[in-house]
Enzyme design. Structure first.
Site, PDB file in Angstrom:
ATOM      1  N   LYS A 100     -43.401   0.049  13.617  1.00 24.17           N
ATOM      2  CA  LYS A 100     -42.633  -1.169  13.327  1.00 24.17           C
ATOM      3  C   LYS A 100     -42.504  -2.035  14.568  1.00 24.17           C
ATOM      4  CE  LYS A 100     -40.236   1.127   9.541  1.00 24.17           C
ATOM      5  NZ  LYS A 100     -39.048   1.869   9.089  1.00 24.17           N
ATOM      6  N   GLN A 150     -33.226   3.617  11.003  1.00 24.26           N
ATOM      7  CA  GLN A 150     -34.268   4.468  10.443  1.00 24.26           C
ATOM      8  C   GLN A 150     -33.659   5.639   9.677  1.00 24.26           C
ATOM      9  OE1 GLN A 150     -37.633   3.877  10.502  1.00 24.26           O
ATOM     10  NE2 GLN A 150     -37.799   5.637   9.140  1.00 24.26           N
ATOM     11  N   ASP A 156     -33.291  -4.210   6.005  1.00 27.61           N
ATOM     12  CA  ASP A 156     -33.736  -3.249   4.990  1.00 27.61           C
ATOM     13  C   ASP A 156     -33.088  -3.522   3.641  1.00 27.61           C
ATOM     14  OD1 ASP A 156     -35.773  -1.521   5.618  1.00 27.61           O
ATOM     15  OD2 ASP A 156     -34.505  -0.097   6.672  1.00 27.61           O
TER      16      ASP A 156
END
Length: 289
Positions: free
Chosen positions: A53, A97, A120
């Site tokens: 990422k 994460q 997200d």
């Protein structure tokens, strides 16, 4: 008949090119898009995902900040870090994460995350906006699937869609995104009765089990000309594999995603797009002051 390939690498390259142009435009206006990542623990797969990422973000002209906490991290320590990142005016997107260690309350963590920086799309606020059809920052994998369908001009309006996954990361948000496109959606999971019968009804079939030893989607489980999207990923016979018996299913489906090279590249690309969107939201908020 052999299925057309829903090539995530091609669609992602187009999307990342657009992101790079948008990032350049924001910089010309004095805004440097910045993504902060938070990794708790030392899981090798999670660490690899975070590195990928960062690499993709930097290639697109997005600044990155890498925050790592030990697996022994307490709830309070993680919440303090998120609070600091929430207040940091130079950070536009925050990615936490997953999975988190068992001592961490995942819902509480996302409850305090600033929804405007939630790249997200997992905060309760953004999840609620998604249900209402008003979400701006959407979960990356479901949004990437819709983007991939749009890129290939696959119209799912009126189609019967079956999703084999009920997680907050994929299945649930994807159901609402497909409903927005006027598909009829069925969510299946490990307790679903007569699963194969339901799979055979699907015009669009999305599977995200990720355990090849327990579930494999074979050609006899799908109807002819179905659109098959494989989100699952696991190691099988020493190689990366999805949920789908690709070589046989592609001879019966109309469209199909490969693994790797299908949904995966779209997920990271949507993260980059969400970061640019978050930076643009910050610019609009500043302009209103």
């Amino acid at each position: 008949m052999t299925a057309w390939i829903l090539d995530g690498l091609v669609a992602a390259a187009c999307l990342r090119s657009n992101v790079k142009r948008a990032a350049s435009q924001l910089r010309s206006e004095g805004i440097n898009p910045c993504l902060a990542t938070v990794l708790v623990g030392d899981d090798p797969r999670s660490a690899l995902y975070v590195r990928n990422k960062h690499k993709a973000a930097e290639a697109a002209g997005i600044l990155t900040r890498d925050h790592k906490l030990p697996s022994s991290c307490t709830q309070r320590e993680l919440l303090e870090l998120i609070g600091t990142l929430n207040r940091d005016t130079e950070v536009h997107g925050i990615l936490i994460q997953l999975p988190l260690p068992t001592q961490i309350n995942e819902f509480l963590v996302f409850s305090i995350l600033n929804p405007v920086k939630d790249v997200d799309g997992l905060t309760p606020y953004n999840a609620g906006m998604l249900v209402c059809g008003k979400a701006i920052l959407k979960p990356c994998t479901p949004a990437g699937i819709v983007e991939l369908l749009d890129f290939n001009k696959v119209d799912i309006s009126g189609m019967d869609s079956v999703i084999v996954n009920r997680s907050t990361l994929v299945g649930k948000p994807l159901a609402f995104l497909l409903l927005e496109r006027d598909a009829t959606v069925t969510l299946c999971h490990s307790k679903t009765k007569m699963l194969v019968d339901k799979l055979k009804t699907a015009d669009v079939l999305i599977t995200a089990v990720g355990n090849r030893e327990h579930f494999v989607l074979t050609a006899d489980m799908i109807k002819p000309h179905a659109v098959v999207i494989d989100v699952g990923i696991s190691t099988y016979d020493g190689k990366l594999a999805g949920d789908v018996d690709f070589e046989n299913v592609k001879e019966k489906a109309s469209w199909i995603t490969p693994v790797p090279g299908g949904v995966g590249p779209m997920t990271i690309s949507m993260l980059l797009k969400n970061t640019i969107t978050a930076a643009s939201l910050k610019k609009e908020m500043n302009n209103r002051r």
